[in-house]
Design a protein around this motif. Structure first.
Motif, PDB file in Angstrom:
ATOM      1  N   GLY A   1       0.810  -1.209   0.000  1.00 16.04           N
ATOM      2  CA  GLY A   1       0.000   0.000   0.000  1.00 16.04           C
ATOM      3  C   GLY A   1       0.844   1.259   0.000  1.00 16.04           C
ATOM      4  O   GLY A   1       0.544   2.227  -0.717  1.00 16.04           O
TER       5      GLY A   1
ATOM      6  N   LEU B   1       2.392   1.689  -3.559  1.00 20.89           N
ATOM      7  CA  LEU B   1       1.412   2.144  -4.544  1.00 20.89           C
ATOM      8  C   LEU B   1       0.930   3.556  -4.220  1.00 20.89           C
ATOM      9  O   LEU B   1       0.724   4.375  -5.129  1.00 20.89           O
ATOM     10  CB  LEU B   1       0.229   1.175  -4.593  1.00 20.89           C
ATOM     11  CG  LEU B   1       0.543  -0.230  -5.120  1.00 20.89           C
ATOM     12  CD1 LEU B   1      -0.695  -1.126  -5.051  1.00 20.89           C
ATOM     13  CD2 LEU B   1       1.079  -0.180  -6.543  1.00 20.89           C
ATOM     14  N   GLY B   2       0.760   3.835  -2.934  1.00 22.23           N
ATOM     15  CA  GLY B   2       0.351   5.179  -2.544  1.00 22.23           C
ATOM     16  C   GLY B   2       1.396   6.216  -2.912  1.00 22.23           C
ATOM     17  O   GLY B   2       1.073   7.280  -3.449  1.00 22.23           O
TER      18      GLY B   2
ATOM     19  N   ILE C   1      -1.674   2.840   1.855  1.00 25.28           N
ATOM     20  CA  ILE C   1      -2.069   3.928   0.963  1.00 25.28           C
ATOM     21  C   ILE C   1      -2.521   5.133   1.776  1.00 25.28           C
ATOM     22  O   ILE C   1      -2.158   6.281   1.498  1.00 25.28           O
ATOM     23  CB  ILE C   1      -3.202   3.474   0.021  1.00 25.28           C
ATOM     24  CG1 ILE C   1      -2.702   2.372  -0.917  1.00 25.28           C
ATOM     25  CG2 ILE C   1      -3.749   4.654  -0.793  1.00 25.28           C
ATOM     26  CD1 ILE C   1      -3.792   1.730  -1.758  1.00 25.28           C
TER      27      ILE C   1
ATOM     28  N   GLN D   1       7.326   5.481   3.677  1.00 29.66           N
ATOM     29  CA  GLN D   1       7.884   4.763   2.530  1.00 29.66           C
ATOM     30  C   GLN D   1       9.125   3.968   2.922  1.00 29.66           C
ATOM     31  O   GLN D   1       9.317   2.833   2.472  1.00 29.66           O
ATOM     32  CB  GLN D   1       8.231   5.753   1.421  1.00 29.66           C
ATOM     33  CG  GLN D   1       8.783   5.077   0.170  1.00 29.66           C
ATOM     34  CD  GLN D   1       9.121   6.092  -0.905  1.00 29.66           C
ATOM     35  OE1 GLN D   1       8.348   6.984  -1.191  1.00 29.66           O
ATOM     36  NE2 GLN D   1      10.303   5.961  -1.480  1.00 29.66           N
TER      37      GLN D   1
ATOM     38  N   TRP E   1      -1.431   9.154   1.866  1.00 32.66           N
ATOM     39  CA  TRP E   1      -2.438  10.196   1.620  1.00 32.66           C
ATOM     40  C   TRP E   1      -2.537  11.165   2.795  1.00 32.66           C
ATOM     41  O   TRP E   1      -2.613  12.380   2.614  1.00 32.66           O
ATOM     42  CB  TRP E   1      -3.795   9.547   1.367  1.00 32.66           C
ATOM     43  CG  TRP E   1      -4.889  10.557   1.180  1.00 32.66           C
ATOM     44  CD1 TRP E   1      -5.245  11.191   0.027  1.00 32.66           C
ATOM     45  CD2 TRP E   1      -5.768  11.063   2.193  1.00 32.66           C
ATOM     46  NE1 TRP E   1      -6.283  12.063   0.246  1.00 32.66           N
ATOM     47  CE2 TRP E   1      -6.616  12.010   1.570  1.00 32.66           C
ATOM     48  CE3 TRP E   1      -5.912  10.819   3.557  1.00 32.66           C
ATOM     49  CZ2 TRP E   1      -7.605  12.702   2.276  1.00 32.66           C
ATOM     50  CZ3 TRP E   1      -6.891  11.510   4.265  1.00 32.66           C
ATOM     51  CH2 TRP E   1      -7.728  12.431   3.617  1.00 32.66           C
TER      52      TRP E   1
ATOM     53  N   ILE F   1      -3.191  -3.001   3.107  1.00 34.39           N
ATOM     54  CA  ILE F   1      -2.853  -2.269   1.878  1.00 34.39           C
ATOM     55  C   ILE F   1      -3.494  -0.890   1.916  1.00 34.39           C
ATOM     56  O   ILE F   1      -2.857   0.121   1.601  1.00 34.39           O
ATOM     57  CB  ILE F   1      -3.329  -3.049   0.630  1.00 34.39           C
ATOM     58  CG1 ILE F   1      -2.494  -4.321   0.452  1.00 34.39           C
ATOM     59  CG2 ILE F   1      -3.221  -2.176  -0.624  1.00 34.39           C
ATOM     60  CD1 ILE F   1      -2.982  -5.221  -0.666  1.00 34.39           C
ATOM     61  N   GLY F   2      -4.761  -0.855   2.329  1.00 35.70           N
ATOM     62  CA  GLY F   2      -5.448   0.427   2.464  1.00 35.70           C
ATOM     63  C   GLY F   2      -4.778   1.331   3.487  1.00 35.70           C
ATOM     64  O   GLY F   2      -4.687   2.547   3.299  1.00 35.70           O
TER      65      GLY F   2
ATOM     66  N   LEU G   1      -0.019   8.621  -5.650  1.00 38.51           N
ATOM     67  CA  LEU G   1      -0.509   9.825  -4.977  1.00 38.51           C
ATOM     68  C   LEU G   1       0.552  10.904  -4.836  1.00 38.51           C
ATOM     69  O   LEU G   1       0.215  12.076  -4.682  1.00 38.51           O
ATOM     70  CB  LEU G   1      -1.049   9.471  -3.582  1.00 38.51           C
ATOM     71  CG  LEU G   1      -2.197   8.460  -3.523  1.00 38.51           C
ATOM     72  CD1 LEU G   1      -2.618   8.230  -2.076  1.00 38.51           C
ATOM     73  CD2 LEU G   1      -3.380   8.930  -4.358  1.00 38.51           C
TER      74      LEU G   1
END
Length: 259
Positions: free
Chosen positions: A43, A46-47, A245, A155, A249, A241-242, A51
């Motif tokens: 997540g 990908l975020g 992300i 990250q 965000w 995963i959420g 993003l």
């Protein structure tokens, strides 16, 4: 304090601080947590790619088509790079690489290598961004450096987890991340002297960094999650995963999108 000194200190401090905080979290995680926390790393990757990095790349580029093509090229490049790593294992380790990664609890360092290459590109670009901010205004440079530190921490936690998942020791993971963070200083110093000529290359480096993160998440890490198809495990994976992300965000939202 001179502008160049500010750039060097901000780049060095930014990289080492984010690494230290991420290491403090990742190295305290129990071994049995790592497979579960890989979902969070997916997540975060990908975020960060969708993003944070790609919006910067499309904002700075003169050609969205060329930047998109660079992302496509980057994914293909990392595919070939991974094949070369597999080829090396086949010749050096008697085709050990053909054994599924989950059978040994790690993937022989493949995804770790991928993410270190991409993270080095990303850190290099962070150095360029810090230098550009300092050259515009010293205070803006300091604020930008602080924003990058905050954005890097989730990250870097993901990077640590990926390296551990790839079979690296905690010490090796820390040293690799620390070495990668030095690219921030290199990018900052080079940008100070050659900012005008390098400015057009920023979207290129961003696109390659995003491609590496997307490739690792989708090609190397997500397939491993499908080994556990149970509903409860799947829900847990989706939630983590959420969360990964969401952490990117939230950091972006709190900093007003400056990272």
């Amino acid at each position: 304090m001179s502008t160049l000194t500010g750039i060097i200190l901000a780049s060095l401090f930014g990289g080492t601080l984010s690494i230290a905080v991420a290491a403090l979290f990742a190295m305290s995680a129990r071994a049995e947590w790592v497979p579960m926390l890989v979902s969070y790393a997916i997540g975060a990757l990908l975020g960060a790619a969708f993003l944070e990095i790609l919006p910067h790349a499309f904002e700075l580029t003169k050609s969205i088509e060329n930047t998109a093509a660079t992302i496509l090229f980057g994914i293909l490049m990392f595919f070939v790079l991974e094949k070369l790593v597999l080829w090396r294992h086949c010749h050096v380790d008697h085709c050990e690489a053909h054994v599924p990664a989950h059978d040994h609890g790690h993937d022989h360092g493949r995804s770790g290598l991928m993410i270190m290459v991409g993270d080095t590109f990303h850190n290099f670009v962070d150095g360029i961004i810090i230098a550009a901010a300092f050259l515009a205004d010293f205070q803006i440079g300091v604020v930008t450096a602080l924003a990058i530190i905050a954005h890097e921490i989730p990250q870097e936690v993901g990077d640590f987890l990926i390296l551990l998942h790839s079979g690296y020791s905690k010490k090796q993971a820390f040293l690799l991340n620390l070495l990668s963070s030095l690219a921030t200083v290199v990018g900052g110093v080079l940008a100070y002297f050659m900012l005008q000529s390098m400015h057009e290359w920023i979207p290129f480096f961003l696109a390659i960094a995003a491609a590496s993160m997307i490739y690792v998440a989708v090609a190397d890490l997500i397939p491993g999650l499908h080994k556990r198809p149970e509903l409860l495990v799947t829900l847990q994976q989706a939630l983590l995963i959420g969360l990964g992300i969401g952490s990117i965000w939230l950091t972006k939202a709190l900093l007003g999108g400056h990272a």
